[in-house]
Design a protein around this motif. Structure first.
Motif, PDB file in Angstrom:
ATOM      1  N   VAL A 119       0.841  -1.205   0.000  1.00  0.00           N
ATOM      2  CA  VAL A 119       0.000   0.000   0.000  1.00  0.00           C
ATOM      3  C   VAL A 119       0.870   1.247   0.000  1.00  0.00           C
ATOM      4  CG1 VAL A 119      -1.577   1.379   1.386  1.00  0.00           C
ATOM      5  CG2 VAL A 119      -2.056  -1.040   1.038  1.00  0.00           C
ATOM      6  N   GLU A 120       1.889   1.269   0.853  1.00  0.00           N
ATOM      7  CA  GLU A 120       2.744   2.446   0.958  1.00  0.00           C
ATOM      8  C   GLU A 120       3.548   2.670  -0.326  1.00  0.00           C
ATOM      9  OE1 GLU A 120       3.883   5.899   2.407  1.00  0.00           O
ATOM     10  OE2 GLU A 120       2.387   4.558   3.311  1.00  0.00           O
ATOM     11  N   VAL A 121       3.968   1.582  -0.967  1.00  0.00           N
ATOM     12  CA  VAL A 121       4.707   1.715  -2.222  1.00  0.00           C
ATOM     13  C   VAL A 121       3.844   2.382  -3.280  1.00  0.00           C
ATOM     14  CG1 VAL A 121       5.662   0.420  -4.171  1.00  0.00           C
ATOM     15  CG2 VAL A 121       6.328  -0.181  -1.839  1.00  0.00           C
ATOM     16  N   HIS A 122       2.617   1.901  -3.466  1.00  0.00           N
ATOM     17  CA  HIS A 122       1.727   2.504  -4.464  1.00  0.00           C
ATOM     18  C   HIS A 122       1.392   3.948  -4.096  1.00  0.00           C
ATOM     19  CE1 HIS A 122       0.926  -0.833  -7.153  1.00  0.00           C
ATOM     20  NE2 HIS A 122       0.790  -1.636  -6.118  1.00  0.00           N
ATOM     21  N   ARG A 123       1.200   4.213  -2.805  1.00  0.00           N
ATOM     22  CA  ARG A 123       0.879   5.583  -2.374  1.00  0.00           C
ATOM     23  C   ARG A 123       2.039   6.529  -2.692  1.00  0.00           C
ATOM     24  NH1 ARG A 123      -0.292   4.716   2.713  1.00  0.00           N
ATOM     25  NH2 ARG A 123      -2.564   4.740   2.501  1.00  0.00           N
ATOM     26  N   GLU A 124       3.256   6.104  -2.396  1.00  0.00           N
ATOM     27  CA  GLU A 124       4.422   6.943  -2.684  1.00  0.00           C
ATOM     28  C   GLU A 124       4.571   7.183  -4.184  1.00  0.00           C
ATOM     29  OE1 GLU A 124       7.820   5.090  -0.952  1.00  0.00           O
ATOM     30  OE2 GLU A 124       7.248   5.587   1.109  1.00  0.00           O
ATOM     31  N   TRP A 125       4.374   6.144  -4.981  1.00  0.00           N
ATOM     32  CA  TRP A 125       4.466   6.291  -6.428  1.00  0.00           C
ATOM     33  C   TRP A 125       3.471   7.321  -6.943  1.00  0.00           C
ATOM     34  CZ3 TRP A 125       4.581   0.452  -8.268  1.00  0.00           C
ATOM     35  CH2 TRP A 125       5.877  -0.065  -8.034  1.00  0.00           C
ATOM     36  N   TRP A 126       2.213   7.182  -6.520  1.00  0.00           N
ATOM     37  CA  TRP A 126       1.154   8.039  -7.045  1.00  0.00           C
ATOM     38  C   TRP A 126       1.295   9.476  -6.549  1.00  0.00           C
ATOM     39  CZ3 TRP A 126      -1.926   9.052 -10.708  1.00  0.00           C
ATOM     40  CH2 TRP A 126      -3.074   9.845 -10.552  1.00  0.00           C
ATOM     41  N   GLN A 127       1.476   9.639  -5.272  1.00  0.00           N
ATOM     42  CA  GLN A 127       1.547  10.985  -4.722  1.00  0.00           C
ATOM     43  C   GLN A 127       2.850  11.689  -5.084  1.00  0.00           C
ATOM     44  OE1 GLN A 127       0.677  10.276  -0.554  1.00  0.00           O
ATOM     45  NE2 GLN A 127      -1.532  10.356  -0.919  1.00  0.00           N
ATOM     46  N   GLY A 128       3.883  10.917  -5.406  1.00  0.00           N
ATOM     47  CA  GLY A 128       5.143  11.491  -5.842  1.00  0.00           C
ATOM     48  C   GLY A 128       5.226  11.684  -7.340  1.00  0.00           C
ATOM     49  N   ASN A 129       4.097  11.472  -8.054  1.00  0.00           N
ATOM     50  CA  ASN A 129       4.032  11.645  -9.513  1.00  0.00           C
ATOM     51  C   ASN A 129       5.032  10.748 -10.235  1.00  0.00           C
ATOM     52  OD1 ASN A 129       2.925  12.786 -11.840  1.00  0.00           O
ATOM     53  ND2 ASN A 129       4.428  14.434 -11.921  1.00  0.00           N
ATOM     54  N   ARG A 130       5.272   9.566  -9.687  1.00  0.00           N
ATOM     55  CA  ARG A 130       6.191   8.628 -10.334  1.00  0.00           C
ATOM     56  C   ARG A 130       5.479   7.683 -11.280  1.00  0.00           C
ATOM     57  NH1 ARG A 130      10.129   5.731  -6.328  1.00  0.00           N
ATOM     58  NH2 ARG A 130      11.156   5.331  -8.335  1.00  0.00           N
ATOM     59  N   VAL A 131       4.167   7.501 -11.095  1.00  0.00           N
ATOM     60  CA  VAL A 131       3.384   6.646 -11.979  1.00  0.00           C
ATOM     61  C   VAL A 131       2.098   7.359 -12.367  1.00  0.00           C
ATOM     62  CG1 VAL A 131       4.293   4.515 -10.947  1.00  0.00           C
ATOM     63  CG2 VAL A 131       2.113   5.455 -10.128  1.00  0.00           C
ATOM     64  N   VAL A 141      -8.380 -11.912  -0.121  1.00  0.00           N
ATOM     65  CA  VAL A 141      -9.739 -11.721   0.366  1.00  0.00           C
ATOM     66  C   VAL A 141      -9.725 -10.526   1.318  1.00  0.00           C
ATOM     67  CG1 VAL A 141     -11.651 -12.748   1.623  1.00  0.00           C
ATOM     68  CG2 VAL A 141     -10.239 -14.178   0.110  1.00  0.00           C
ATOM     69  N   ASP A 142     -10.653  -9.570   1.144  1.00  0.00           N
ATOM     70  CA  ASP A 142     -10.676  -8.330   1.935  1.00  0.00           C
ATOM     71  C   ASP A 142      -9.318  -7.636   1.884  1.00  0.00           C
ATOM     72  OD1 ASP A 142     -13.351  -8.765   2.742  1.00  0.00           O
ATOM     73  OD2 ASP A 142     -12.684 -10.069   4.368  1.00  0.00           O
ATOM     74  N   ASP A 143      -8.794  -7.475   0.702  1.00  0.00           N
ATOM     75  CA  ASP A 143      -7.459  -6.914   0.507  1.00  0.00           C
ATOM     76  C   ASP A 143      -7.394  -5.462   0.984  1.00  0.00           C
ATOM     77  OD1 ASP A 143      -5.044  -5.785  -0.851  1.00  0.00           O
ATOM     78  OD2 ASP A 143      -4.995  -7.775  -1.757  1.00  0.00           O
ATOM     79  N   PRO A 144      -6.432  -5.120   1.869  1.00  0.00           N
ATOM     80  CA  PRO A 144      -6.343  -3.749   2.390  1.00  0.00           C
ATOM     81  C   PRO A 144      -5.954  -2.729   1.328  1.00  0.00           C
ATOM     82  CG  PRO A 144      -4.439  -5.056   3.102  1.00  0.00           C
ATOM     83  CD  PRO A 144      -5.412  -6.008   2.482  1.00  0.00           C
ATOM     84  N   ARG A 145      -5.396  -3.182   0.185  1.00  0.00           N
ATOM     85  CA  ARG A 145      -5.045  -2.238  -0.877  1.00  0.00           C
ATOM     86  C   ARG A 145      -6.268  -1.549  -1.461  1.00  0.00           C
ATOM     87  NH1 ARG A 145      -1.594  -6.230  -4.577  1.00  0.00           N
ATOM     88  NH2 ARG A 145      -3.036  -7.698  -3.595  1.00  0.00           N
ATOM     89  N   ILE A 146      -7.391  -2.253  -1.491  1.00  0.00           N
ATOM     90  CA  ILE A 146      -8.576  -1.709  -2.172  1.00  0.00           C
ATOM     91  C   ILE A 146      -9.071  -0.422  -1.520  1.00  0.00           C
ATOM     92  CG2 ILE A 146     -10.944  -2.164  -2.874  1.00  0.00           C
ATOM     93  CD1 ILE A 146      -8.732  -3.674  -4.453  1.00  0.00           C
ATOM     94  N   PRO A 147      -9.411  -0.403  -0.221  1.00  0.00           N
ATOM     95  CA  PRO A 147      -9.877   0.869   0.363  1.00  0.00           C
ATOM     96  C   PRO A 147      -8.781   1.922   0.435  1.00  0.00           C
ATOM     97  CG  PRO A 147      -9.637  -0.823   2.073  1.00  0.00           C
ATOM     98  CD  PRO A 147      -9.491  -1.508   0.752  1.00  0.00           C
ATOM     99  N   ALA A 148      -7.546   1.495   0.701  1.00  0.00           N
ATOM    100  CA  ALA A 148      -6.463   2.473   0.870  1.00  0.00           C
ATOM    101  C   ALA A 148      -6.138   3.190  -0.432  1.00  0.00           C
ATOM    102  CB  ALA A 148      -5.219   1.774   1.412  1.00  0.00           C
ATOM    103  N   LEU A 149      -6.063   2.472  -1.522  1.00  0.00           N
ATOM    104  CA  LEU A 149      -5.650   3.067  -2.798  1.00  0.00           C
ATOM    105  C   LEU A 149      -6.801   3.740  -3.527  1.00  0.00           C
ATOM    106  CD1 LEU A 149      -3.116   0.346  -4.015  1.00  0.00           C
ATOM    107  CD2 LEU A 149      -2.679   2.460  -2.738  1.00  0.00           C
ATOM    108  N   SER A 150      -8.020   3.237  -3.330  1.00  0.00           N
ATOM    109  CA  SER A 150      -9.161   3.913  -3.957  1.00  0.00           C
ATOM    110  C   SER A 150      -9.391   5.272  -3.290  1.00  0.00           C
ATOM    111  CB  SER A 150     -10.421   3.057  -3.866  1.00  0.00           C
ATOM    112  OG  SER A 150     -10.773   2.800  -2.515  1.00  0.00           O
ATOM    113  N   SER A 151      -9.051   5.405  -2.014  1.00  0.00           N
ATOM    114  CA  SER A 151      -9.284   6.662  -1.302  1.00  0.00           C
ATOM    115  C   SER A 151      -8.361   7.779  -1.759  1.00  0.00           C
ATOM    116  CB  SER A 151      -9.119   6.453   0.207  1.00  0.00           C
ATOM    117  OG  SER A 151      -7.753   6.188   0.542  1.00  0.00           O
ATOM    118  N   ILE A 152      -7.213   7.446  -2.368  1.00  0.00           N
ATOM    119  CA  ILE A 152      -6.289   8.490  -2.835  1.00  0.00           C
ATOM    120  C   ILE A 152      -6.450   8.767  -4.323  1.00  0.00           C
ATOM    121  CG2 ILE A 152      -4.609   7.978  -1.025  1.00  0.00           C
ATOM    122  CD1 ILE A 152      -2.900   6.576  -3.158  1.00  0.00           C
TER     123      ILE A 152
END
Length: 350
Positions: A119-131, A141-152
């Motif tokens: 989650v933190e890797v994808h967040r850093e990439w997106w918010q840092g304009n790297r991707v 199942v109930d993957d924590p990436r889904i709510p965390a990454l959809s919220s940003i």
């Protein structure tokens, strides 16, 4: 049309410049350059002529629509580096991704991570304009990436069933249908005791396959058992030994990837068993490994290269805000080869 266009002032041409010259809206330009219905042929030609005059290309539409240049797609995989190099699925999948990125002059940012760090890797990439967007794989199942990454607001495509994807667009293979076909095939050969070596139980596609395997075995009146492994050769060998040492040894085993199925050939030899006379083996994905063994491995085949390309094309649709829906890719199909046959008339457990 060139890939770099500029106005007389030296700034880069945008979709708004093309729209202004053609006397249409930016959305009409997008429709025209991507050959979608919604503008007349006369209007389309006027738009394309304006684009030609300005030296503007469709790739620049992506930049204008997204507000940032389309340059990089992110892919984080929670697998050990050494294991990834031996995993045929991901090598083919990444090749399919690259086949699309090359056409768009984009790059792949690949990171091997621990599951809890993803989650933190994808967040850093997106918010840092790297991707500009990411491909999410191995959904749990109930993957924590889904709510965390959809919220940003991360543009992403989930490789997995829609039930795992939350609000994200998903592309998936019908694992349940493939499992049913595999078990029905083994039952038709006469096998009554079958087993399966799965990937990690927490993975969404593992859970889907396990449920389908259990249900179809019960429907057909078969004895069935699933042993969990991690897709590696070592764990696949260990799981196979566990099954062959059981009191009611299976006469057929289905593996959730090719690598584990290949190692099972050696384990069968350790036990003095002949494949397929004493034991049938069925692999998944059908990489070249399946055709290089002796006997060749029967497998549930699907085009992993095309699957990777499909996922990536879908991600470009997401990043460019096109209308789209989740969809299933090609359903894996059975390819019988030398590793499956009717069971022996009498089976004697070790």
């Amino acid at each position: 049309m060139t890939q770099t266009a500029a106005t007389g002032s030296g700034r880069k041409v945008t979709i708004k410049d093309v729209a202004r010259l053609a006397g249409v809206s930016p959305s009409a330009v997008t429709i025209a350059v991507h050959d979608k219905p919604g503008v007349s042929s006369k209007t389309k030609e006027r738009i394309l002529q304006a684009a030609r005059e300005l030296g503007w290309s469709p790739n620049q539409a992506a930049q204008s629509l997204s507000g940032r240049a389309l340059h990089t797609v992110g892919l984080a995989i929670a697998r050990p580096a050494r294991m990834l190099g031996l995993e045929p699925f991901y090598m083919e999948f990444i090749s399919g991704i690259e086949s699309v990125l090359g056409r768009h002059s984009c790059s792949l940012l690949l990171r091997l991570v621990e599951p809890e760090a993803e989650v933190e890797v994808h967040r850093e990439w997106w918010q840092g304009n790297r991707v500009n967007g990411s491909i999410l794989v191995d959904l749990r199942v109930d993957d924590p990436r889904i709510p965390a990454l959809s919220s940003i607001g991360l543009p992403a495509v989930v490789v997995g069933h829609p039930s795992l994807a939350g609000p994200f667009t998903s592309v998936w293979t019908d694992d349940a249908a493939a499992v049913v076909e595999a078990v029905r095939y083994l039952a038709a050969l006469g096998h009554r005791r079958i087993a399966r070596v799965s990937g990690p139980a927490e993975l969404g596609h593992s859970a889907i396959r396990t449920t389908a395997f259990t249900d179809i075995a019960r429907e057909l009146g078969l004895q069935a058992r699933t042993v969990v492994a991690d897709f590696s050769a070592d764990q696949g060998s260990k799981a196979c030994r566990t099954l062959l040492l059981s009191a009611e040894r299976p006469t057929a085993i289905v593996f959730d990837n090719d690598l584990m199925a290949v190692t099972a050939l050696g384990v069968a030899s350790e036990f003095g068993l002949s494949v397929p006379a004493d034991l049938s083996l069925l692999a998944w994905d059908d990489s070249q490994l399946c055709q290089l063994t002796r006997p060749t491995l029967s497998a549930m085949q699907h085009d992993v290269f095309s699957f990777g390309a499909d996922v990536t094309e879908t991600l470009f649709d997401v990043m460019m805000h096109r209308e789209l829906t989740s969809h299933a890719a090609q359903v894996p199909s059975l390819v019988p080869r030398g590793s499956t046959a009717p069971p022996p008339r009498t089976t004697t457990p070790n």
